[in-house]
Scaffold this motif. Structure first.
Motif, PDB file in Angstrom:
ATOM      1  N   TYR A   1       0.809  -1.229   0.000  1.00 37.52           N
ATOM      2  CA  TYR A   1       0.000   0.000   0.000  1.00 37.52           C
ATOM      3  C   TYR A   1       0.839   1.273   0.000  1.00 37.52           C
ATOM      4  CZ  TYR A   1       1.292  -0.987   4.818  1.00 37.52           C
ATOM      5  OH  TYR A   1       2.008  -1.311   5.938  1.00 37.52           O
ATOM      6  N   CYS A   2       2.142   1.143   0.263  1.00 40.33           N
ATOM      7  CA  CYS A   2       2.912   2.326   0.658  1.00 40.33           C
ATOM      8  C   CYS A   2       3.743   2.903  -0.486  1.00 40.33           C
ATOM      9  CB  CYS A   2       3.824   1.953   1.824  1.00 40.33           C
ATOM     10  SG  CYS A   2       4.743   3.364   2.446  1.00 40.33           S
TER      11      CYS A   2
ATOM     12  N   GLN B   1      10.642  10.043  12.003  1.00 43.57           N
ATOM     13  CA  GLN B   1      10.046   8.935  11.259  1.00 43.57           C
ATOM     14  C   GLN B   1      10.798   8.708   9.950  1.00 43.57           C
ATOM     15  OE1 GLN B   1       5.868   8.968   9.367  1.00 43.57           O
ATOM     16  NE2 GLN B   1       5.599   7.742  11.212  1.00 43.57           N
TER      17      GLN B   1
ATOM     18  N   ARG C   1       2.949   0.709  13.685  1.00 44.39           N
ATOM     19  CA  ARG C   1       1.575   0.225  13.492  1.00 44.39           C
ATOM     20  C   ARG C   1       1.599  -1.255  13.117  1.00 44.39           C
ATOM     21  NH1 ARG C   1      -1.693   4.641   9.824  1.00 44.39           N
ATOM     22  NH2 ARG C   1      -1.581   6.422  11.242  1.00 44.39           N
TER      23      ARG C   1
ATOM     24  N   GLU D   1      -0.917  -2.501  11.551  1.00 44.59           N
ATOM     25  CA  GLU D   1      -1.645  -2.322  10.277  1.00 44.59           C
ATOM     26  C   GLU D   1      -2.919  -3.162  10.154  1.00 44.59           C
ATOM     27  OE1 GLU D   1      -0.441   0.220   8.966  1.00 44.59           O
ATOM     28  OE2 GLU D   1       1.746   0.203   9.076  1.00 44.59           O
TER      29      GLU D   1
ATOM     30  N   LEU E   1      -4.454   0.518   9.487  1.00 40.89           N
ATOM     31  CA  LEU E   1      -5.041   1.153   8.319  1.00 40.89           C
ATOM     32  C   LEU E   1      -6.517   0.776   8.273  1.00 40.89           C
ATOM     33  CD1 LEU E   1      -2.268   0.419   5.692  1.00 40.89           C
ATOM     34  CD2 LEU E   1      -3.104   2.684   6.349  1.00 40.89           C
TER      35      LEU E   1
ATOM     36  N   PRO F   1      -7.325   6.272   7.328  1.00 38.04           N
ATOM     37  CA  PRO F   1      -7.876   5.557   6.176  1.00 38.04           C
ATOM     38  C   PRO F   1      -6.781   5.124   5.218  1.00 38.04           C
ATOM     39  CG  PRO F   1      -8.130   7.930   5.908  1.00 38.04           C
ATOM     40  CD  PRO F   1      -7.581   7.719   7.289  1.00 38.04           C
ATOM     41  N   PHE F   2      -6.943   3.951   4.616  1.00 37.05           N
ATOM     42  CA  PHE F   2      -6.060   3.543   3.516  1.00 37.05           C
ATOM     43  C   PHE F   2      -6.362   4.460   2.329  1.00 37.05           C
ATOM     44  CE2 PHE F   2      -6.449   1.065  -0.502  1.00 37.05           C
ATOM     45  CZ  PHE F   2      -5.105   1.085  -0.834  1.00 37.05           C
ATOM     46  N   ILE F   3      -5.314   5.085   1.795  1.00 40.06           N
ATOM     47  CA  ILE F   3      -5.488   5.966   0.635  1.00 40.06           C
ATOM     48  C   ILE F   3      -4.667   5.370  -0.520  1.00 40.06           C
ATOM     49  CG2 ILE F   3      -5.127   8.313  -0.256  1.00 40.06           C
ATOM     50  CD1 ILE F   3      -5.331   9.323   2.666  1.00 40.06           C
TER      51      ILE F   3
ATOM     52  N   ILE G   1       3.830   8.688   1.158  1.00 35.27           N
ATOM     53  CA  ILE G   1       3.329   7.340   1.441  1.00 35.27           C
ATOM     54  C   ILE G   1       1.966   7.143   0.772  1.00 35.27           C
ATOM     55  CG2 ILE G   1       4.668   6.738   3.493  1.00 35.27           C
ATOM     56  CD1 ILE G   1       2.749   7.953   5.265  1.00 35.27           C
ATOM     57  N   TYR G   2       1.221   8.231   0.600  1.00 39.26           N
ATOM     58  CA  TYR G   2      -0.023   8.205  -0.191  1.00 39.26           C
ATOM     59  C   TYR G   2      -0.129   9.564  -0.868  1.00 39.26           C
ATOM     60  CZ  TYR G   2      -1.515  10.332   4.207  1.00 39.26           C
ATOM     61  OH  TYR G   2      -1.586  11.115   5.326  1.00 39.26           O
TER      62      TYR G   2
HETATM   63  N1  5AD Z   1      -2.647   5.177   2.901  1.00 38.29           N
HETATM   64  C1  5AD Z   1      -2.761   5.518   4.199  1.00 38.29           C
HETATM   65  N2  5AD Z   1      -1.806   5.318   5.122  1.00 38.29           N
HETATM   66  C2  5AD Z   1      -0.663   4.736   4.700  1.00 38.29           C
HETATM   67  N3  5AD Z   1       0.457   4.385   5.367  1.00 38.29           N
HETATM   68  C3  5AD Z   1       1.327   3.856   4.490  1.00 38.29           C
HETATM   69  N4  5AD Z   1       0.795   3.841   3.253  1.00 38.29           N
HETATM   70  C4  5AD Z   1      -0.452   4.381   3.354  1.00 38.29           C
HETATM   71  C5  5AD Z   1      -1.507   4.612   2.432  1.00 38.29           C
HETATM   72  N5  5AD Z   1      -1.417   4.279   1.141  1.00 38.29           N
HETATM   73  C6  5AD Z   1       0.565   4.494   6.814  1.00 38.29           C
HETATM   74  C7  5AD Z   1       0.907   3.130   7.437  1.00 38.29           C
HETATM   75  C8  5AD Z   1       2.204   3.393   8.163  1.00 38.29           C
HETATM   76  C9  5AD Z   1       2.151   4.889   8.388  1.00 38.29           C
HETATM   77  C10 5AD Z   1       3.460   5.540   8.654  1.00 38.29           C
HETATM   78  O1  5AD Z   1       1.591   5.373   7.185  1.00 38.29           O
HETATM   79  O2  5AD Z   1      -0.111   2.761   8.353  1.00 38.29           O
HETATM   80  O3  5AD Z   1       2.322   2.680   9.377  1.00 38.29           O
END
Ligand code: 5AD
Length: 363
Positions: free
Chosen positions: A66-67, A104, A157, A159, A201, A231-233, A321-322
């Motif tokens: 996801y990252c 971080q 996290r 996750e 997430l 939220p997952f983005i 990261i997003y």
């Molecule tokens: N969307 C949202 N949060 C994210 N993280 C990493 N990728 C994404 C994404 N696509 C979050 C993870 C990580 C934190 C530093 O950023 O939960 O632990």
């Protein structure tokens, strides 16, 4: 027992958690918001603690699905700040009156054990700040070394508590077949005497309501000092963001948790109820979904921490990261100037001191 007293009783069952996660009725949700806000007020008070976030490196040896800073993403410019650059940001945290600096990075082995320890030692010697590290899954030996150097807190996290889903989205670290699970590593971090933070997430493809309720139960079992959820983005340069092949079995729309703003507030509120004394940030990912009032609504529904971004802008754009991270458009000083007003406008005040988790005793 009526819902309100059940909700303040700090003993929600998994079924009750699922029921709240599925609740869509605004009038009923108002009960959840109020219970979380009241629990926050009674347990951690009205202070909003500020943590200056410095994203010290976007190098990463992992390829989490996801990252955006995953190793396999060749479309980003990598950077690693040097200690003087990092220390300039630390000084800014002091100048702004923040109680904590959070360092971080991706899981970057170029950040050596000795270098991080030297940085921590210098911050502890020259400033009154608490130091939080968030540097991924590092060896217990390194974590112990940094604790001895003076680091106060560690964020990692987990996750998702669904092991199969976790495995699918977190390929093994290269050349490391035997590694301790993230949950066990969190227990080690606790044992070392760190104030320990984790989180999840929300709305990862393949994450069910039951999974998310189990995540919340795990927050309680781990007795976390800090809980960060967002939220997952989807990021277009990642397998989970571009529809590339992965092994995740899609869930039916009724079982799949949405990665929505509303779902995030529910998880923030429930996190407060399961861990009343934890420090809970209203996260940047939440602000990304609602720039005008996401942070405030998080603070009104259980959160008590904000993490203003102090990363220099020339690096910040690369810590993607997003996409469209809320803080990209913010200037640290401008943001800081508006902060007091925004916090006081919702009846709260800026925290003083380091803002350690209530009840946490340093060993
Ligand atoms: N969307 C949202 N949060 C994210 N993280 C990493 N990728 C994404 C994404 N696509 C979050 C993870 C990580 C934190 C530093 O950023 O939960 O632990």
């Amino acid at each position: 027992m009526n819902i309100q007293s059940r909700l303040t009783a700090d003993n929600l069952s998994r079924d009750e958690i699922v029921t709240w996660l599925r609740e869509e009725n605004p009038t009923k949700l108002e009960v959840l918001w109020q219970a979380a806000d009241e629990c926050r007020r009674q347990s951690v008070g009205d202070e909003v603690h500020l943590r200056g976030l410095v994203e010290i490196s976007n190098h990463c040896i992992r390829s989490c699905a996801y990252c955006g800073i995953r190793f396999d993403n060749k479309n980003i410019t990598r950077y690693r700040m040097n200690n003087d650059e990092i220390f300039d940001c630390v000084k800014q945290a002091v100048e702004f009156g923040y109680g904590t600096v959070v360092l971080q990075a991706g899981e970057d082995l170029g950040l050596s054990k000795e270098n991080i320890a030297a940085l921590v030692t210098r911050i502890k010697k020259e400033t009154p700040l608490a130091v939080t590290l968030s540097l991924g899954e590092r060896d217990v030996e390194e974590l112990s070394y940094w604790k001895k150097a003076g680091a106060d807190r560690y964020l990692l996290r987990f996750e998702t508590s669904n092991e199969a889903l976790y495995k699918n989205i977190h390929p093994q670290r290269p050349n490391k077949t035997e590694s301790i699970s993230r949950i066990d590593l969190l227990k080690e971090i606790k044992r070392l005497g760190y104030e320990t933070g984790s989180g999840v997430l929300i709305g990862i493809p393949g994450q069910s309501y039951d999974d998310l309720a189990r995540d919340l139960e795990l927050f309680r079992e781990l007795d976390l000092d800090m809980i960060g959820v967002g939220p997952f983005i989807p990021h277009p340069d990642t397998p989970l963001g571009n529809g590339a092949e992965n092994n995740i079995v899609p869930l039916s729309p009724e079982s799949q948790v949405p990665n929505s703003e509303l779902m995030t507030y529910k998880v923030v509120a429930l996190s407060r109820l399961v861990c009343p004394r934890a420090n809970i940030p209203s996260t940047t990912a939440l602000a990304t979904l609602n720039l005008s009032e996401g942070r405030e609504l998080g603070l009104l529904r259980g959160a008590n921490v904000l993490m203003p971004n102090l990363t220099p802008s020339q690096y910040r754009v690369h810590y993607e990261i997003y996409p469209d991270k809320a803080c990209i458009r913010e200037d640290a000083r401008e943001y800081h100037d508006r902060l007091k007003f925004r916090i006081e406008a919702i009846g709260r005040k800026i925290g003083t001191g380091q803002g350690s988790a209530i009840g946490f005793s340093h060993k």
